[in-house]
Design a protein around this motif. Structure first.
Motif, short mmCIF file in Angstrom:
data_model
loop_
_atom_site.label_atom_id
_atom_site.label_comp_id
_atom_site.label_asym_id
_atom_site.label_seq_id
_atom_site.Cartn_x
_atom_site.Cartn_y
_atom_site.Cartn_z
N ARG A 154 3.07 -13.31 5.73
CA ARG A 154 3.36 -12.19 6.65
C ARG A 154 4.52 -11.36 6.11
NH1 ARG A 154 3.17 -11.46 12.32
NH2 ARG A 154 4.09 -9.44 12.79
N TYR A 155 5.53 -12.03 5.58
CA TYR A 155 6.69 -11.33 5.01
C TYR A 155 6.28 -10.46 3.82
CZ TYR A 155 11.15 -10.68 2.57
OH TYR A 155 12.23 -10.13 1.92
N LEU A 156 5.41 -10.98 2.96
CA LEU A 156 4.96 -10.21 1.79
C LEU A 156 4.08 -9.04 2.20
CD1 LEU A 156 4.17 -13.16 -0.65
CD2 LEU A 156 6.11 -11.56 -0.79
N ILE A 157 3.25 -9.24 3.21
CA ILE A 157 2.40 -8.15 3.72
C ILE A 157 3.27 -7.04 4.29
CG2 ILE A 157 0.78 -7.50 5.54
CD1 ILE A 157 -0.56 -10.25 5.14
N ASP A 158 4.28 -7.41 5.07
CA ASP A 158 5.16 -6.40 5.66
C ASP A 158 5.93 -5.64 4.60
OD1 ASP A 158 4.42 -6.78 8.30
OD2 ASP A 158 5.94 -8.31 8.67
N GLY A 159 6.35 -6.33 3.54
CA GLY A 159 7.03 -5.65 2.44
C GLY A 159 6.10 -4.69 1.72
N TRP A 160 4.86 -5.09 1.57
CA TRP A 160 3.85 -4.23 0.93
C TRP A 160 3.57 -2.99 1.77
CZ3 TRP A 160 -1.47 -4.00 2.73
CH2 TRP A 160 -2.31 -3.26 1.88
N ILE A 161 3.51 -3.16 3.08
CA ILE A 161 3.32 -2.01 3.98
C ILE A 161 4.48 -1.04 3.85
CG2 ILE A 161 3.20 -1.29 6.41
CD1 ILE A 161 1.51 -3.83 6.92
N ASP A 162 5.69 -1.57 3.70
CA ASP A 162 6.85 -0.70 3.46
C ASP A 162 6.65 0.16 2.22
OD1 ASP A 162 8.29 -1.50 5.69
OD2 ASP A 162 9.38 -3.08 4.62
N GLU A 163 6.06 -0.41 1.18
CA GLU A 163 5.81 0.34 -0.05
C GLU A 163 4.75 1.43 0.19
OE1 GLU A 163 7.49 0.25 -2.64
OE2 GLU A 163 8.46 -1.71 -2.75
N ILE A 164 3.74 1.13 0.98
CA ILE A 164 2.74 2.14 1.34
C ILE A 164 3.41 3.31 2.04
CG2 ILE A 164 0.76 2.63 2.84
CD1 ILE A 164 -0.20 -0.23 2.33
N ILE A 165 4.30 2.99 2.95
CA ILE A 165 4.97 4.02 3.74
C ILE A 165 5.87 4.91 2.88
CG2 ILE A 165 6.74 4.35 5.54
CD1 ILE A 165 5.44 1.96 7.00
N VAL A 166 6.51 4.33 1.87
CA VAL A 166 7.36 5.13 0.97
C VAL A 166 6.56 6.30 0.39
CG1 VAL A 166 8.54 5.13 -1.26
CG2 VAL A 166 8.97 3.29 0.35
N GLY A 167 5.37 6.01 -0.11
CA GLY A 167 4.54 7.07 -0.67
C GLY A 167 4.03 8.03 0.38
N LEU A 168 3.58 7.50 1.50
CA LEU A 168 3.03 8.35 2.55
C LEU A 168 4.07 9.32 3.10
CD1 LEU A 168 0.76 5.93 4.63
CD2 LEU A 168 0.07 7.64 2.95
N LYS A 169 5.30 8.86 3.25
CA LYS A 169 6.35 9.74 3.76
C LYS A 169 6.53 10.96 2.86
CE LYS A 169 10.31 8.11 5.15
NZ LYS A 169 11.53 7.29 5.19
N GLY A 170 6.57 10.73 1.55
CA GLY A 170 6.72 11.85 0.62
C GLY A 170 5.56 12.82 0.72
N LEU A 171 4.35 12.30 0.80
CA LEU A 171 3.17 13.16 0.89
C LEU A 171 3.13 13.93 2.21
CD1 LEU A 171 0.54 10.70 -0.61
CD2 LEU A 171 1.47 12.76 -1.71
N ILE A 172 3.53 13.27 3.29
CA ILE A 172 3.55 13.94 4.59
C ILE A 172 4.58 15.06 4.60
CG2 ILE A 172 4.16 13.61 7.03
CD1 ILE A 172 2.82 10.77 6.70
N TYR A 173 5.72 14.83 3.98
CA TYR A 173 6.73 15.89 3.91
C TYR A 173 6.27 17.06 3.05
CZ TYR A 173 10.28 13.02 6.24
OH TYR A 173 10.99 12.28 7.16
#
Length: 291
Positions: free
Chosen positions: A211-230
């Motif tokens: 669960r910890y590794l999945i949550d860390g991976w989701i954080d990485e997904i969000i890093v990219g998505l935030k840039g694209l959304i901006y």
């Protein structure tokens, strides 16, 4: 109009007939046998086409960067040897006499989602697929945006980590090294010394370490998505790839993004692709219907 649509992947070539109402029928698949090279793949498709009568158009969705005007592979990795430079449209039309349209697989999937799936009714959106790598596509004003050299939307190779890990593209710190489905699988193997595929990882979701590794991976997904959304300020972002069928992922992305984005960007919706494996075939068929 009777269209025969193909989706060329590294493992399988899927194909189906499509009628004027964009209903797919007689769906089949054969091994790609990618090791035989790009020309052999196209020859196999030609053989399939010649086995059928009364076909009006051919639609092709394929891995690799595609010049959709010429119907030619601009660049492909060694996963399909000798694919770069393959003139798919020219070969098919010369061999069969049937007009053909060729497009990159993620772009095809985005077209499928735009007209038949999760992005229907949205003239502006971005689409990302998370698998071995990360593919992307951009829709602006109701049309696919391909850029000056038909290569726009390579979101997987934007740099999210300066001085980070090496990517298969030769770059350093690319988004897909950290946020692809492959990246999650590798992180589990490295940290827990267990070989597990994506399905097995989520089957063991209750394991605190996983669960910890999945949550860390989701954080990485969000890093990219935030840039694209901006950058694009889209009303909707469509996420594809088999791993995105896990509801927890899209729910967590939506929840975390709403907290992290600036107020004026929080109207964005993060949604799962709806069309699944049919998206590429439908996009290929739609492209073929336009020629």
């Amino acid at each position: 109009m009777k269209i025969l649509a193909f989706d060329i992947g590294g493992t399988e070539i899927k194909y189906a007939f499509c009628d004027e109402g964009f209903n797919l029928t007689e769906k089949k698949s054969i091994p790609t046998n990618a090791h035989e090279g790009g020309r052999k793949i196209v020859d196999r498709i030609v053989e399939i086409i010649k086995e059928h009568n009364d076909i009006d158009r051919i639609g092709i969705s394929t891995a690799g960067q595609v010049d959709s005007f010429k119907g030619e592979i601009i660049f492909a990795t060694d996963s399909i040897p000798g694919y770069t430079g393959t003139k798919i449209k020219e070969i098919i039309e010369t061999e069969t006499g049937i007009p053909a349209a060729v497009e990159n697989d993620v772009n095809s999937a985005a077209i499928g989602e735009a007209f038949f799936g999760a992005a229907k009714g949205y003239p502006n959106f971005i689409c990302l697929t998370y698998g071995t790598g990360i593919g992307g596509a951009i829709f602006l004003n109701g049309k696919l945006f391909t850029g000056s050299s038909f290569s726009a939307g390579e979101f997987g190779h934007m740099v999210t980590h300066a001085n980070g890990k090496k990517c298969t593209c030769g770059g350093i710190g690319c988004y897909e090294v950290y946020a692809s489905a492959t990246a999650l699988v590798k992180s589990v193997e490295e940290k827990l010394h267990k070989k597990m595929n994506g399905r097995e990882i989520f089957d063991n979701f209750q394991n605190p370490e996983i669960r910890y590794l999945i949550d860390g991976w989701i954080d990485e997904i969000i890093v990219g998505l935030k840039g694209l959304i901006y950058i694009f300020n889209p009303p909707i972002v469509v996420l594809g790839g088999g791993i995105m069928n896990e509801t927890y992922i899209t729910e967590e992305i939506n929840n975390r993004l709403q907290k992290e984005l600036m107020q004026s960007y929080r109207n964005v919706k993060i949604v799962k692709a709806k069309m699944g494996n049919d998206a590429n075939l439908l996009g290929a068929a739609y492209n073929a219907s336009q020629i």
